[in-house]
Scaffold this motif. Structure first.
Motif, PDB file in Angstrom:
ATOM      1  N   ALA A   1       0.842  -1.196   0.000  1.00  0.00           N
ATOM      2  CA  ALA A   1       0.000   0.000   0.000  1.00  0.00           C
ATOM      3  C   ALA A   1       0.876   1.244   0.000  1.00  0.00           C
ATOM      4  O   ALA A   1       1.714   1.434   0.868  1.00  0.00           O
ATOM      5  CB  ALA A   1      -0.910   0.002   1.221  1.00  0.00           C
ATOM      6  N   GLY A   2       0.687   2.086  -1.001  1.00  0.00           N
ATOM      7  CA  GLY A   2       1.484   3.293  -1.138  1.00  0.00           C
ATOM      8  C   GLY A   2       2.654   3.152  -2.071  1.00  0.00           C
ATOM      9  O   GLY A   2       3.224   4.159  -2.513  1.00  0.00           O
ATOM     10  N   LEU A   3       3.052   1.923  -2.394  1.00  0.00           N
ATOM     11  CA  LEU A   3       4.184   1.696  -3.294  1.00  0.00           C
ATOM     12  C   LEU A   3       3.699   1.780  -4.738  1.00  0.00           C
ATOM     13  O   LEU A   3       2.936   0.945  -5.199  1.00  0.00           O
ATOM     14  CB  LEU A   3       4.810   0.338  -3.012  1.00  0.00           C
ATOM     15  CG  LEU A   3       6.093  -0.001  -3.774  1.00  0.00           C
ATOM     16  CD1 LEU A   3       7.187   1.002  -3.492  1.00  0.00           C
ATOM     17  CD2 LEU A   3       6.552  -1.419  -3.415  1.00  0.00           C
ATOM     18  N   THR A   4       4.141   2.821  -5.439  1.00  0.00           N
ATOM     19  CA  THR A   4       3.666   3.082  -6.797  1.00  0.00           C
ATOM     20  C   THR A   4       4.429   2.287  -7.840  1.00  0.00           C
ATOM     21  O   THR A   4       3.850   1.758  -8.792  1.00  0.00           O
ATOM     22  CB  THR A   4       3.789   4.584  -7.108  1.00  0.00           C
ATOM     23  OG1 THR A   4       3.032   5.311  -6.153  1.00  0.00           O
ATOM     24  CG2 THR A   4       3.286   4.906  -8.503  1.00  0.00           C
TER      25      THR A   4
ATOM     26  N   ASP B   1       6.254  17.196  -6.370  1.00  0.00           N
ATOM     27  CA  ASP B   1       4.935  16.642  -6.683  1.00  0.00           C
ATOM     28  C   ASP B   1       4.358  15.818  -5.541  1.00  0.00           C
ATOM     29  O   ASP B   1       3.257  15.272  -5.642  1.00  0.00           O
ATOM     30  CB  ASP B   1       4.994  15.800  -7.963  1.00  0.00           C
ATOM     31  CG  ASP B   1       5.915  14.589  -7.847  1.00  0.00           C
ATOM     32  OD1 ASP B   1       6.480  14.354  -6.758  1.00  0.00           O
ATOM     33  OD2 ASP B   1       6.087  13.881  -8.858  1.00  0.00           O
ATOM     34  N   GLY B   2       5.093  15.714  -4.428  1.00  0.00           N
ATOM     35  CA  GLY B   2       4.621  14.981  -3.259  1.00  0.00           C
ATOM     36  C   GLY B   2       5.056  13.538  -3.189  1.00  0.00           C
ATOM     37  O   GLY B   2       4.953  12.910  -2.138  1.00  0.00           O
ATOM     38  N   LYS B   3       5.549  13.001  -4.305  1.00  0.00           N
ATOM     39  CA  LYS B   3       5.985  11.606  -4.311  1.00  0.00           C
ATOM     40  C   LYS B   3       7.292  11.450  -3.543  1.00  0.00           C
ATOM     41  O   LYS B   3       8.116  12.352  -3.477  1.00  0.00           O
ATOM     42  CB  LYS B   3       6.173  11.117  -5.753  1.00  0.00           C
ATOM     43  CG  LYS B   3       4.889  11.075  -6.570  1.00  0.00           C
ATOM     44  CD  LYS B   3       3.912  10.063  -6.030  1.00  0.00           C
ATOM     45  CE  LYS B   3       2.757   9.784  -6.970  1.00  0.00           C
ATOM     46  NZ  LYS B   3       1.934  10.962  -7.241  1.00  0.00           N
ATOM     47  N   VAL B   4       7.470  10.283  -2.971  1.00  0.00           N
ATOM     48  CA  VAL B   4       8.690   9.934  -2.257  1.00  0.00           C
ATOM     49  C   VAL B   4       9.487   8.962  -3.118  1.00  0.00           C
ATOM     50  O   VAL B   4       8.938   7.991  -3.659  1.00  0.00           O
ATOM     51  CB  VAL B   4       8.359   9.301  -0.892  1.00  0.00           C
ATOM     52  CG1 VAL B   4       9.598   8.681  -0.258  1.00  0.00           C
ATOM     53  CG2 VAL B   4       7.752  10.348   0.033  1.00  0.00           C
ATOM     54  N   HIS B   5      10.771   9.237  -3.254  1.00  0.00           N
ATOM     55  CA  HIS B   5      11.660   8.391  -4.047  1.00  0.00           C
ATOM     56  C   HIS B   5      12.704   7.776  -3.138  1.00  0.00           C
ATOM     57  O   HIS B   5      13.312   8.461  -2.312  1.00  0.00           O
ATOM     58  CB  HIS B   5      12.337   9.203  -5.150  1.00  0.00           C
ATOM     59  CG  HIS B   5      11.396   9.708  -6.189  1.00  0.00           C
ATOM     60  ND1 HIS B   5      11.197   9.065  -7.402  1.00  0.00           N
ATOM     61  CD2 HIS B   5      10.576  10.790  -6.194  1.00  0.00           C
ATOM     62  CE1 HIS B   5      10.306   9.742  -8.115  1.00  0.00           C
ATOM     63  NE2 HIS B   5       9.913  10.790  -7.396  1.00  0.00           N
ATOM     64  N   VAL B   6      12.924   6.484  -3.335  1.00  0.00           N
ATOM     65  CA  VAL B   6      13.876   5.723  -2.537  1.00  0.00           C
ATOM     66  C   VAL B   6      14.824   4.978  -3.470  1.00  0.00           C
ATOM     67  O   VAL B   6      14.400   4.458  -4.506  1.00  0.00           O
ATOM     68  CB  VAL B   6      13.130   4.701  -1.644  1.00  0.00           C
ATOM     69  CG1 VAL B   6      14.099   3.704  -1.030  1.00  0.00           C
ATOM     70  CG2 VAL B   6      12.339   5.403  -0.562  1.00  0.00           C
ATOM     71  N   THR B   7      16.100   4.953  -3.135  1.00  0.00           N
ATOM     72  CA  THR B   7      17.032   4.036  -3.790  1.00  0.00           C
ATOM     73  C   THR B   7      17.744   3.227  -2.713  1.00  0.00           C
ATOM     74  O   THR B   7      17.869   3.669  -1.574  1.00  0.00           O
ATOM     75  CB  THR B   7      18.070   4.772  -4.651  1.00  0.00           C
ATOM     76  OG1 THR B   7      18.819   5.679  -3.849  1.00  0.00           O
ATOM     77  CG2 THR B   7      17.408   5.526  -5.794  1.00  0.00           C
TER      78      THR B   7
ATOM     79  N   PRO C   1       2.972   8.895  -0.293  1.00  0.00           N
ATOM     80  CA  PRO C   1       2.799   8.882   1.167  1.00  0.00           C
ATOM     81  C   PRO C   1       1.353   9.024   1.601  1.00  0.00           C
ATOM     82  O   PRO C   1       0.997   8.621   2.714  1.00  0.00           O
ATOM     83  CB  PRO C   1       3.659  10.056   1.629  1.00  0.00           C
ATOM     84  CG  PRO C   1       3.771  10.958   0.447  1.00  0.00           C
ATOM     85  CD  PRO C   1       3.758  10.055  -0.747  1.00  0.00           C
ATOM     86  N   ALA C   2       0.499   9.585   0.733  1.00  0.00           N
ATOM     87  CA  ALA C   2      -0.909   9.741   1.084  1.00  0.00           C
ATOM     88  C   ALA C   2      -1.631   8.398   1.140  1.00  0.00           C
ATOM     89  O   ALA C   2      -2.698   8.290   1.749  1.00  0.00           O
ATOM     90  CB  ALA C   2      -1.599  10.651   0.074  1.00  0.00           C
TER      91      ALA C   2
END
Length: 348
Positions: free
Chosen positions: A18-21, A312-318, A333-334
């Motif tokens: 949930a939340g992972l795009t 844009d509100g998105k969270v990016h992870v590497t 995150p929403a």
């Protein structure tokens, strides 16, 4: 070299997702067998970039700093932008790149060069074209290492505060956190002393959370089995007493970010041993955490994450994927569904 193209959507039927795009590899094959310590930033022109160190193996002289840019939704072929070749012909390994885009000015790429973490020094390159080209590599002043693993924060007055740490050559090595600051875009630097003795709590690689007003919270890796915490009430000029928090840490790197809505995210390995699973926790105050997402749970190493939020509100992870590849995930995150930890354990 084969690249994976655009991001692969994540099955929405998995509750843990949930939340992972999206989730994707930055590359499939590369001219180096091993990689580690990725970092991610968005340049002023909107381009996403990621960087890491790659070579034969961590600490080998052929390890350099590599960069990939996301163009048209696809990651470019990795390019080596720095190595440890010295004027006398010797070559040292490179370590722990950190990308950072100040509110104004060029994109920064910090990294370390040297035989070991006990003897390395700080380097900096900048780019004015979103990472297409890079300026000359500049060695930071003696005593200034730059951000040791995780991104700086830029304060309201424009100061850039770098979370950093040292590892002494003594045995056992003293691991101590300190902070470095520049008020003139890197022309001059100041540094705090070590904030603790590096023995009772051996702590390195802090991240900085913006806790409201002049309060900052730093947290990160320790050798004592827990994520460490330390607070400042004057925007990082002075700091309180370091302590161990409630979350486990297997002596592995973490990263954290304060979201635009005031909540905080921490990405880390929620385990006391090993580097799997890789977890995302969420907090309203930077101290009490809830379970938010499991990014990896299979056997293997999933480690040294980096995390940012884009406009844009998105969270990016590497993060490191089995020391073989760098993986990139996008999170909304929403749409996260926080759950309470149960006696410190991750909920099923």
């Amino acid at each position: 070299m084969k690249n994976p193209g655009s991001a692969a959507p994540v099955p929405k039927t998995q509750a843990a997702a949930a939340g992972l795009t999206s989730s994707e590899f930055i590359y499939d094959k590369a001219p180096f067998p091993s990689c580690h310590a990725s970092t991610i930033a968005q340049a002023a022109d909107g381009t996403l970039l990621t960087s890491w160190f790659g070579g034969t193996a961590e600490g080998k002289p052929d390890v350099g700093i590599w960069v990939s840019r996301q163009v048209g939704g696809k990651w470019s072929e990795p390019v080596e932008v720095a190595n440890g070749l010295q004027a006398d012909g010797t070559r040292h390994p490179c370590w722990n790149p950190v990308l950072f885009q100040p509110k104004q000015g060029p994109l920064w790429l910090f990294y370390k060069v040297g035989p070991s973490p006990q003897t390395w020094w700080g380097m900096l390159r900048t780019s004015t074209d979103g990472g297409k080209t890079w300026g000359e590599a500049v060695r930071l002043p003696d005593g200034i290492l730059g951000p040791i693993k995780n991104k700086p924060v830029q304060l309201a007055n424009g100061d850039i505060l770098c979370p950093t740490s040292t590892e002494s050559p003594t045995k056992p090595s003293k691991w101590a956190v300190h902070f470095e600051r520049t008020s003139d875009m890197g022309k001059t630097w100041t540094a705090t002393p070590a904030l603790h003795d590096g023995e009772a709590i051996r702590a390195i690689q802090p991240s900085v959370l913006l806790a409201g007003g002049d309060k900052l919270i730093a947290l990160g890796r320790s050798a004592q089995g827990k994520v460490f915490e330390i607070e400042s009430n004057d925007l990082g000029k002075t700091w309180g007493t370091i302590r161990l928090g409630s979350l486990p840490n297997p002596n592995s790197g973490t990263d954290a970010v304060t979201l635009k809505d005031g909540r905080h995210l921490l990405i880390y390995n929620h385990t006391s041993k090993g580097r799997s699973p890789l977890n995302l926790a969420i907090s309203k105050d930077g101290v009490t955490w809830q379970a938010a997402l499991v990014l990896e749970s299979e056997k293997g190493e999933y480690s040294y994450p980096a995390i940012i939020q884009t406009p844009d509100g998105k969270v990016h992870v590497t993060y490191t994927w089995k020391r073989e590849k760098v993986k990139h995930a996008v999170i909304d995150p929403a749409k996260l569904e926080p759950k309470d930890l149960v006696d410190g354990n991750w909920p099923q």
